[in-house]
Design a protein around this motif. Sequence first.
Motif, PDB file in Angstrom:
ATOM      1  N   TRP A  52      42.364  39.897  35.445  1.00  0.00           N
ATOM      2  CA  TRP A  52      42.972  39.891  36.774  1.00  0.00           C
ATOM      3  C   TRP A  52      43.631  41.238  37.080  1.00  0.00           C
ATOM      4  O   TRP A  52      43.527  41.741  38.204  1.00  0.00           O
ATOM      5  N   VAL A  53      44.273  41.839  36.098  1.00  0.00           N
ATOM      6  CA  VAL A  53      44.885  43.157  36.284  1.00  0.00           C
ATOM      7  C   VAL A  53      43.807  44.187  36.629  1.00  0.00           C
ATOM      8  O   VAL A  53      44.002  45.036  37.507  1.00  0.00           O
ATOM      9  N   MET A  58      41.030  47.531  40.903  1.00  0.00           N
ATOM     10  CA  MET A  58      39.805  47.855  41.619  1.00  0.00           C
ATOM     11  C   MET A  58      39.923  47.559  43.119  1.00  0.00           C
ATOM     12  O   MET A  58      39.290  48.232  43.932  1.00  0.00           O
ATOM     13  N   ALA A  59      40.734  46.571  43.493  1.00  0.00           N
ATOM     14  CA  ALA A  59      40.878  46.195  44.901  1.00  0.00           C
ATOM     15  C   ALA A  59      41.915  47.041  45.633  1.00  0.00           C
ATOM     16  O   ALA A  59      42.025  46.954  46.848  1.00  0.00           O
ATOM     17  N   ALA A  60      42.678  47.842  44.922  1.00  0.00           N
ATOM     18  CA  ALA A  60      43.742  48.631  45.533  1.00  0.00           C
ATOM     19  C   ALA A  60      43.194  49.915  46.140  1.00  0.00           C
ATOM     20  O   ALA A  60      42.119  50.393  45.762  1.00  0.00           O
ATOM     21  N   ALA A  91      46.880  44.551  49.188  1.00  0.00           N
ATOM     22  CA  ALA A  91      47.253  43.386  49.983  1.00  0.00           C
ATOM     23  C   ALA A  91      47.418  42.142  49.118  1.00  0.00           C
ATOM     24  O   ALA A  91      47.938  41.126  49.572  1.00  0.00           O
ATOM     25  N   ILE A  92      47.002  42.218  47.863  1.00  0.00           N
ATOM     26  CA  ILE A  92      47.048  41.053  46.973  1.00  0.00           C
ATOM     27  C   ILE A  92      48.425  40.877  46.348  1.00  0.00           C
ATOM     28  O   ILE A  92      48.916  39.758  46.226  1.00  0.00           O
ATOM     29  N   THR A  98      53.421  47.839  37.655  1.00  0.00           N
ATOM     30  CA  THR A  98      52.794  48.945  36.949  1.00  0.00           C
ATOM     31  C   THR A  98      51.658  48.385  36.113  1.00  0.00           C
ATOM     32  O   THR A  98      51.832  47.381  35.415  1.00  0.00           O
ATOM     33  N   ILE A  99      50.492  49.046  36.194  1.00  0.00           N
ATOM     34  CA  ILE A  99      49.356  48.625  35.377  1.00  0.00           C
ATOM     35  C   ILE A  99      48.718  49.850  34.742  1.00  0.00           C
ATOM     36  O   ILE A  99      48.853  50.964  35.231  1.00  0.00           O
ATOM     37  N   GLY A 100      48.035  49.609  33.658  1.00  0.00           N
ATOM     38  CA  GLY A 100      47.300  50.669  32.985  1.00  0.00           C
ATOM     39  C   GLY A 100      48.137  51.401  31.957  1.00  0.00           C
ATOM     40  O   GLY A 100      49.360  51.389  32.004  1.00  0.00           O
ATOM     41  N   TRP A 101      47.443  52.032  31.006  1.00  0.00           N
ATOM     42  CA  TRP A 101      48.144  52.800  29.986  1.00  0.00           C
ATOM     43  C   TRP A 101      47.505  54.170  29.793  1.00  0.00           C
ATOM     44  O   TRP A 101      48.198  55.145  29.568  1.00  0.00           O
ATOM     45  N   LEU A 102      46.183  54.275  29.874  1.00  0.00           N
ATOM     46  CA  LEU A 102      45.563  55.591  29.796  1.00  0.00           C
ATOM     47  C   LEU A 102      45.708  56.334  31.119  1.00  0.00           C
ATOM     48  O   LEU A 102      45.985  57.527  31.142  1.00  0.00           O
TER      49      LEU A 102
END
Length: 178
Positions: A52-53, A58-60, A91-92, A98-102
């Motif tokens: 989901w993350v 991808m939708a942002a 919009a979701i 915050t997402i991602g690490w690389l």
Amino acid sequence: LVAQIPAEALFGQPDFWEQANSWIDARHPLIVGLWLLGFGFFLLRLAGGLWWVKQLRMAASPLSNPVWHERVNDLARQLGQSKPVALLESAIVRVPLTIGWLKPVILLPVGLVNQLGVAEVEALLAHELAHIARRDWLFNLLQAFIEALFYYHPVVWWLSATVRRERENSCDDDALSL
């Protein structure tokens, strides 16, 4: 005079413990099977959350105001973050995250920067950058795995909620220091 207390009074009758042990031994495959079922469920839940993350990212879309991209990278440098941080809106989502690490990303709800003042947006960005600088993604992943492993224990869930709350408080303190 010291009164002698028989061991049976403290620990119950030896027959009780022998019966409990034999009951557990007889149902050992069932107990392990139920634990594996619950563990598998929570691992699937974790995998679904990670999927989901990825979908959120991808939708942002990039934030339209380039001033905020510069400001987020300035704040990141102040926190000791050397990697560039992308600033996206979606919009979701309903709250900033915050997402991602690389390739870390701060994901904001659509229109949030237009509803808040400059100082409020900077505080919000500083809080999210603190999560990146502290590498909270790693602790979240480890914590989710521990929750899956010990899903049956209420103390694990209570400790997990406490750790999450304290992690947020710590990021608030870091944001205030900026």
